[in-house]
Design a protein around this motif. Structure first.
Motif, short mmCIF file in Angstrom:
data_model
loop_
_atom_site.label_atom_id
_atom_site.label_comp_id
_atom_site.label_asym_id
_atom_site.label_seq_id
_atom_site.Cartn_x
_atom_site.Cartn_y
_atom_site.Cartn_z
N SER A 144 142.83 44.91 56.13
CA SER A 144 142.58 46.24 56.70
C SER A 144 143.30 46.41 58.03
O SER A 144 143.72 47.53 58.38
CB SER A 144 141.07 46.48 56.87
OG SER A 144 140.50 45.55 57.76
N ASN A 149 144.62 52.86 59.46
CA ASN A 149 143.69 53.92 59.07
C ASN A 149 144.16 54.66 57.82
O ASN A 149 145.35 54.86 57.62
CB ASN A 149 143.52 54.92 60.21
CG ASN A 149 142.87 54.28 61.44
OD1 ASN A 149 142.04 53.40 61.30
ND2 ASN A 149 143.27 54.74 62.61
N LYS A 151 143.69 58.30 56.20
CA LYS A 151 143.21 59.64 56.56
C LYS A 151 142.81 60.44 55.32
O LYS A 151 143.36 60.25 54.24
CB LYS A 151 144.30 60.39 57.33
CG LYS A 151 144.71 59.71 58.63
CD LYS A 151 145.83 60.48 59.32
CE LYS A 151 146.26 59.78 60.61
NZ LYS A 151 147.38 60.49 61.26
N SER A 153 140.05 60.57 53.49
CA SER A 153 139.12 60.01 52.51
C SER A 153 139.56 60.29 51.07
O SER A 153 138.87 60.96 50.30
CB SER A 153 137.71 60.59 52.72
OG SER A 153 137.23 60.28 54.00
N LYS A 174 137.03 50.89 50.22
CA LYS A 174 135.89 51.56 50.88
C LYS A 174 135.95 51.35 52.39
O LYS A 174 135.68 52.27 53.17
CB LYS A 174 134.57 51.03 50.31
CG LYS A 174 134.25 51.52 48.91
CD LYS A 174 132.93 50.94 48.41
CE LYS A 174 132.63 51.42 47.00
NZ LYS A 174 131.38 50.82 46.45
N LYS A 175 136.30 50.13 52.81
CA LYS A 175 136.40 49.84 54.24
C LYS A 175 137.48 50.71 54.90
O LYS A 175 137.35 51.11 56.06
CB LYS A 175 136.71 48.36 54.47
CG LYS A 175 136.77 47.94 55.94
CD LYS A 175 137.01 46.45 56.08
CE LYS A 175 137.14 46.03 57.55
NZ LYS A 175 135.90 46.30 58.31
N LEU A 176 138.53 51.00 54.14
CA LEU A 176 139.62 51.82 54.66
C LEU A 176 139.25 53.30 54.72
O LEU A 176 139.98 54.10 55.32
CB LEU A 176 140.87 51.64 53.80
CG LEU A 176 141.51 50.25 53.81
CD1 LEU A 176 142.61 50.16 52.77
CD2 LEU A 176 142.04 49.91 55.19
N GLY A 177 138.14 53.69 54.08
CA GLY A 177 137.71 55.07 54.12
C GLY A 177 137.93 55.85 52.84
O GLY A 177 137.79 57.09 52.83
N CYS A 178 138.24 55.17 51.76
CA CYS A 178 138.47 55.85 50.48
C CYS A 178 137.15 56.08 49.75
O CYS A 178 136.20 55.31 49.92
CB CYS A 178 139.39 55.01 49.59
SG CYS A 178 141.00 54.63 50.31
N ARG A 179 137.11 57.13 48.94
CA ARG A 179 135.98 57.37 48.05
C ARG A 179 136.35 56.76 46.70
O ARG A 179 137.35 57.15 46.10
CB ARG A 179 135.71 58.87 47.91
CG ARG A 179 135.19 59.52 49.20
CD ARG A 179 135.11 61.03 49.05
NE ARG A 179 136.45 61.61 48.93
CZ ARG A 179 136.75 62.65 48.15
NH1 ARG A 179 135.81 63.19 47.37
NH2 ARG A 179 137.97 63.13 48.12
N SER A 324 146.81 54.59 51.99
CA SER A 324 147.04 55.09 53.35
C SER A 324 148.16 56.13 53.40
O SER A 324 148.26 56.89 54.37
CB SER A 324 147.39 53.92 54.29
OG SER A 324 148.69 53.42 54.02
#
Length: 431
Positions: A144, A149, A151, A153, A174-179, A324
């Motif tokens: 990660s 980051n 962006k 989601s 998930k940790k990266l912010g994905c659904r 990403s």
């Protein structure tokens, strides 16, 4: 059974038996200077018993074993840097009845000189008994940091194929912010085959009609991308990884000889440079080390390699890099660029005993009609700036592979058809 720098592979109980596992693991111990080895496995039915025998063989040779359990190949490669060596019980994308051993030294796969140690019949000295320890991985945290980051989601469907990436891949995204949503997420169970590059991925295609989908092979080093309900070619996975590396400022790349010319053109258009290697992950890595390159891989196996993080195909890291870039200029540009090129692959039945003679005859024919031929791995003819054809023998089957590419699909098909005809003629003349 196949023994190469890619490891030992065979149908378990037929080509590969427990005596073979003991033999190769004991010989591998000669290469383990640190006397420490991390061991992990994929989710094949035979992987647990092969692991038990492999671990016992290393312990008997005085090697301390660090057992990481069911883990993807990229995770074990990453962790092997901490211990000096690694052993993976896997047969990658091969059918479930297969299994094998993949060897890691100093964070990379073994090379040709080290391969010789695996087949020796020398006697062993008694070095005492090693110790076994169960360990965990920091792969998710470390990957990660490399990816950065994500962006927006993005919504991503993950098909792990019942393989070793069942836990790590979803957790990283998930940790990266994905659904995320998961298909075939139970280890050892899957509604599709082990190789996503050859499977139609029907469930993932249906679930990714308006978004991204990622499919992994059984050991998690291969990644195939589905975009808006369309399965992308293996080269697209590499192309997207390359685009991510270019975005990070990397300029020196290595691509295998059979990788799409579209990726090479894209790199050069962005101010980078490209070296070409023989086909095969280990050959790409070897060329990377020799040229001090920063990234690359091989398109045919959907394999992106970022050597500063991992000296292997890393489908899990690549999935994060692609996530990403979702919706960015780089993501759309590489997709649009690669859509303009088409690859056609086929194989011609040729007895392996006549592979060499057939290719020699074929080369003579090709030289009469092509002015630019490359022979670092098989016979590759550069037809024009946008078209090429590659003829290579298989190391495991009675076939010769023919791969052609052009920015015109009809032209690619015509090139493949003409070349395959020449291969068959060369075979007949060689018999």
């Amino acid at each position: 059974m196949k023994v190469s720098i890619s490891g030992v592979r065979g149908i378990f109980g037929t080509d590969l038996n427990l005596e073979d596992v003991m033999f190769y693991c004991k010989n591998f111990s000669r290469l383990v200077k640190s006397k420490k080895c991390i061991v992990g496995r994929d989710t094949r039915p035979s992987s647990q018993i092969v692991t038990n025998v492999a671990v016992a063989s290393l312990l008997e040779r005085g090697i301390d074993v660090y057992d990481i359990g069911v883990s993807p190949t990229p995770v074990i490669f990453r962790e092997a840097r901490k211990y000096g060596s690694g052993l993976i019980i896997t047969s990658s994308h091969n059918p479930l009845e297969w299994n094998g051993l993949k060897f890691i030294i100093d964070g990379r796969g073994i090379n040709e000189s080290e391969l010789e140690y695996l087949t020796r019949q020398d006697k062993f000295e008694n070095n005492g008994i090693g110790k076994e320890t169960v360990v965990d991985s920091r792969y998710i945290e470390e990957a990660s940091k490399v990816i950065g980051n994500v962006k927006g989601s993005p919504k991503i469907t993950i098909d792990v194929g019942g393989g070793a990436a069942f836990d790590v891949a979803p957790k990283l995204l998930k940790k990266l912010g994905c659904r995320t949503s998961i298909i075939n997420g139970t280890p050892g169970k899957s509604t599709r085959g082990p190789d996503p590059t050859s499977d139609r991925l029907t469930s993932l295609v249906h679930a990714s009609k308006t978004g991204l989908g990622f499919a992994f092979d059984l050991d998690g080093d291969r990644l195939v991308v589905v975009k808006d309900g369309k399965k992308q070619s293996p080269d697209v996975t590499l192309g997207l990884g390359v685009a991510g590396a270019l975005e990070k400022g990397y300029k020196k790349f290595v691509l295998s000889i059979d990788t799409s010319v579209a990726i090479e053109k894209f790199i050069k258009n962005e101010g980078g440079n490209v070296s070409r290697s023989k086909v095969g992950e280990a050959n790409v890595v070897d060329m990377m080390l020799k040229t001090r390159s920063q990234a690359g891989g091989e398109g045919s196996s959907a394999g992106f390699i970022l050597p500063e993080f991992n000296m292997c195909r890393d489908g899990i890291l690549t999935s994060g890099l692609i996530a990403s870039m979702a919706g960015t200029r780089q993501f759309n540009e590489i997709n649009n660029f690669m859509e303009g090129y088409h690859q056609v692959r086929t194989k011609v039945n040729v007895d392996s005993k006549l592979h060499k003679k057939t290719l020699e005859t074929f080369l003579k024919k090709m030289k009469k009609q092509s002015s630019q031929i490359i022979t670092i791995d098989g016979i590759k003819s550069i037809i024009d700036d946008d078209s090429w054809v590659l003829v290579r023998q298989s190391n495991t089957e009675h076939i010769i592979r023919v791969s052609a590419e052009s920015n015109n699909l009809d032209k690619a098909r015509q090139i493949e058809k003409q070349t395959s005809k020449m291969v068959r003629q060369s075979y007949e003349e060689s018999r």
